[in-house]
Scaffold this motif. Structure first.
Motif, short mmCIF file in Angstrom:
data_model
loop_
_atom_site.label_atom_id
_atom_site.label_comp_id
_atom_site.label_asym_id
_atom_site.label_seq_id
_atom_site.Cartn_x
_atom_site.Cartn_y
_atom_site.Cartn_z
N SER A 166 1.15 -0.93 0.13
CA SER A 166 -0.09 0.00 0.08
C SER A 166 0.65 1.00 0.39
N SER A 167 2.46 1.54 -0.03
CA SER A 167 3.38 2.23 0.06
C SER A 167 2.77 3.02 -1.81
N PRO A 168 2.12 4.45 -1.48
CA PRO A 168 2.00 5.10 -3.23
C PRO A 168 3.24 5.26 -4.19
N PRO A 169 3.17 5.37 -4.95
CA PRO A 169 3.89 4.98 -5.68
C PRO A 169 5.06 5.87 -6.36
N SER A 170 4.37 7.04 -5.56
CA SER A 170 4.48 8.84 -6.32
C SER A 170 5.72 9.06 -5.07
N SER A 171 5.67 8.32 -3.65
CA SER A 171 6.86 8.39 -2.27
C SER A 171 7.92 7.69 -2.16
N SER A 172 7.33 6.57 -2.57
CA SER A 172 8.34 5.06 -2.51
C SER A 172 8.13 3.71 -2.78
N GLY B 239 -10.82 3.92 -8.39
CA GLY B 239 -9.95 3.81 -9.43
C GLY B 239 -8.83 4.56 -9.06
N LEU B 240 -9.17 5.94 -8.52
CA LEU B 240 -7.69 6.77 -8.84
C LEU B 240 -7.21 6.64 -7.17
N SER B 241 -8.42 6.42 -6.71
CA SER B 241 -7.26 5.47 -5.41
C SER B 241 -6.26 4.84 -5.98
N ALA B 242 -6.98 3.53 -6.36
CA ALA B 242 -6.59 2.55 -6.36
C ALA B 242 -4.50 3.01 -7.33
N ALA B 243 -4.88 3.42 -8.38
CA ALA B 243 -3.18 3.73 -8.82
C ALA B 243 -2.74 4.55 -8.29
N ALA B 244 -3.49 5.93 -7.42
CA ALA B 244 -1.94 6.36 -7.00
C ALA B 244 -1.93 5.74 -5.25
N LEU B 245 -2.49 4.32 -4.34
CA LEU B 245 -1.93 3.62 -3.77
C LEU B 245 -0.80 2.69 -4.13
N PHE B 246 -1.14 1.90 -5.48
CA PHE B 246 -0.69 0.84 -5.47
C PHE B 246 0.05 0.59 -7.22
N GLY B 247 -0.12 2.53 -7.79
CA GLY B 247 0.75 1.59 -9.24
C GLY B 247 0.54 0.94 -10.05
N ASN C 235 -10.78 13.81 -17.64
CA ASN C 235 -10.34 15.64 -16.65
C ASN C 235 -10.18 15.25 -14.72
N ASN C 236 -10.57 14.01 -14.57
CA ASN C 236 -9.97 13.56 -13.74
C ASN C 236 -9.55 12.86 -13.31
N ILE C 237 -8.98 12.01 -14.41
CA ILE C 237 -7.77 11.37 -14.42
C ILE C 237 -6.20 12.36 -14.83
N ALA C 238 -6.54 13.77 -15.16
CA ALA C 238 -5.77 14.74 -15.27
C ALA C 238 -5.12 15.33 -14.48
N ALA C 239 -6.44 15.54 -12.85
CA ALA C 239 -6.24 16.65 -12.43
C ALA C 239 -5.76 15.70 -11.50
N ASN C 240 -5.34 14.33 -11.14
CA ASN C 240 -4.24 14.21 -10.23
C ASN C 240 -3.44 13.38 -10.66
N ARG C 241 -3.16 13.49 -11.92
CA ARG C 241 -1.80 13.03 -12.32
C ARG C 241 -0.64 13.10 -11.77
N HIS C 242 -0.07 13.70 -10.50
CA HIS C 242 0.65 14.42 -9.93
C HIS C 242 0.54 13.08 -8.96
N LEU C 243 -0.32 12.39 -8.60
CA LEU C 243 -0.12 11.07 -7.36
C LEU C 243 0.01 10.12 -8.25
N PHE C 244 0.77 10.47 -9.63
CA PHE C 244 1.52 8.26 -9.94
C PHE C 244 2.69 8.91 -10.51
#
Length: 428
Positions: free
Chosen positions: A169-175, A199-207, A224-233
């Motif tokens: 569950s380590s976010p790929p953006s941080s670790s 889906g966005l939560s799963a992508a941000a959490l698990f890559g 548009n919501n995918i683009a708005a959260n791009r920084h999490l991936f």
């Protein structure tokens, strides 16, 4: 208290012919912010107490806004300023008429991304998912974020590693270095993504390589919501993108080989294999994870959802057994893909929930885990009722059993998989 609307007695009186700037400033002070589902209980308690004392002023505020919209503002010469005042007053009225009348909004959901470690923190770490929700029109229910989506998104960080042991569950953006290669490369599909919270939560959490899908009229906002959260991936594990059904399957497949991605695409449940892209996905084995939250709105939906799950959920590998002269060694196959779903247990749609679960069983899937929880929805209830529900046991007037009367939604989550195959006959 900061953030609360001014009392009607403090608003400018129209008979005094206030300047346009004064009216616009007053209207700005009446803005109702998008509902927050995770504010500190202490803040909500104080606001409820103050809001309750002002309940009688609601009609006075509505009267003032109605008079302002109906006024010709004859003393203001600037026509553009008049239009701004009328538009702003109309929005303030809409914001107070429930979710169905609310204008477009952008709000943030804080999703847990881990657990409290050494005891020094008071709350688990979170990731912030920002979602745009257009005004609700016609039957486009996918333009709103629903209670079951929020509940499932919050559950992912500890549920997924339990049912998928190789997932971190380590976010790929941080670790990203701490994420196992298998978790980063899992292929996931979400059915009926709506605004994309799960889906966005799963992508941000698990890559994961994640496909968010919905109807043609919903996918543009989802993109548009995918683009708005791009920084999490993480750029090294997941890249935000969008696709439509006209994209070639060959180009999509080649990009998937290079790196996992987060994409939005139309998936027609009634004929999923009509699109070459989805035919190819089914032919190559489907998905390791399928997600769904609140997907059942008609009697036809259970059959359609289950058919998509049966078509796209990866089958388990067959177990094998190798025999020697003195021993037999078994090599177990994997469990295949996992289907994770959360249903709201609405009385009006309980028949669909029961039908869906029966069809999943009839299709040969096994329910691995199940549970129920209560959340709340900003649908047809006042903001005061919503905040009282948010307090839960902290408000003596509200308990979980009575939650549905003031906007509460009891939901059932479950995890499904294919049965584990029997080992093949020993081979020498």
């Amino acid at each position: 208290m900061e953030g609360l609307a001014p009392h009607p007695l403090d608003l400018p009186r129209l008979r005094s012919e206030p300047a346009a700037e004064v009216l616009l400033e007053a209207l700005e002070g009446l803005v109702v912010p998008p509902p927050s589902w995770d504010r500190p209980a202490a803040d909500i308690t104080a606001e409820i107490a103050l809001a309750s004392s002002r309940a009688a002023s609601d009609s006075a505020l509505a009267h003032w806004l109605t008079r302002l919209v109906g006024s010709d503002l004859w003393w203001i010469e600037d026509d553009e300023a008049k239009e701004q005042i009328w538009s702003s007053a109309s929005k303030r009225m809409a914001e107070r008429c429930g979710r169905t009348a609310a204008p477009a909004m952008t709000r943030t959901f804080n999703i847990p991304s881990g657990t409290v470690g050494d005891g020094t923190a008071t709350a688990p770490p979170t990731i912030a998912i920002t979602l745009h929700e257009p005004p609700l029109t016609s039957d486009s229910m996918g333009l709103k974020t629903w209670a079951s989506s929020y509940l499932l998104a919050k559950r992912l960080h500890h549920l997924v590693p339990t049912v998928l042991p190789t997932t971190t569950s380590s976010p790929p953006s941080s670790s990203s270095s701490s994420s196992s290669s298998s978790s980063l490369w899992l292929r996931a599909l979400e059915l009926g993504s709506g605004t994309g919270l799960v889906g966005l939560s799963a992508a941000a959490l698990f890559g994961w390589d994640l496909h968010l899908t919905d109807l043609p009229e919903v996918v543009p906002n989802l993109t548009n919501n995918i683009a708005a959260n791009r920084h999490l991936f993480s750029s090294s594990s997941a890249s935000a993108s969008s696709s439509d059904s006209s994209s070639s399957s060959s180009s999509s497949s080649s990009s998937d080989v290079l790196a996992p991605s987060v994409s939005a695409r139309v998936l027609d449940w009634t004929q999923p294999l009509a699109d070459a892209y989805w035919r190819e996905r089914a032919e190559v084995g489907g998905f390791d994870v399928i997600l769904a939250s609140d997907p059942l709105y008609t009697p036809q939906h259970p059959e359609l959802v289950v058919s998509c799950v049966a078509l796209f959920l990866r089958k388990p590998a067959t177990a094998t057994a190798t025999a020697t002269a003195t021993t037999t060694t078994e090599t177990s196959g994997d469990e295949g893909g996992k289907f994770i779903i959360e249903h709201p247990l609405r009385p009006s749609h309980m028949a669909e929930v029961v039908d869906c679960e029966a069809r999943l069983t009839a299709a040969g899937l096994v329910r691995e885990a199940v549970g129920e929880e209560v959340g709340w929805d900003d649908w047809g209830v006042s903001s005061l009722q919503q905040e009282r529900l948010r307090l839960g046991s902290g408000d003596a007037d509200v308990d979980a059993d009575a939650a549905e009367h003031i906007g509460g939604v009891r939901c059932r989550w479950s995890v499904w998989r294919w049965p584990t195959p029997e080992p093949a006959s020993p081979t020498n």
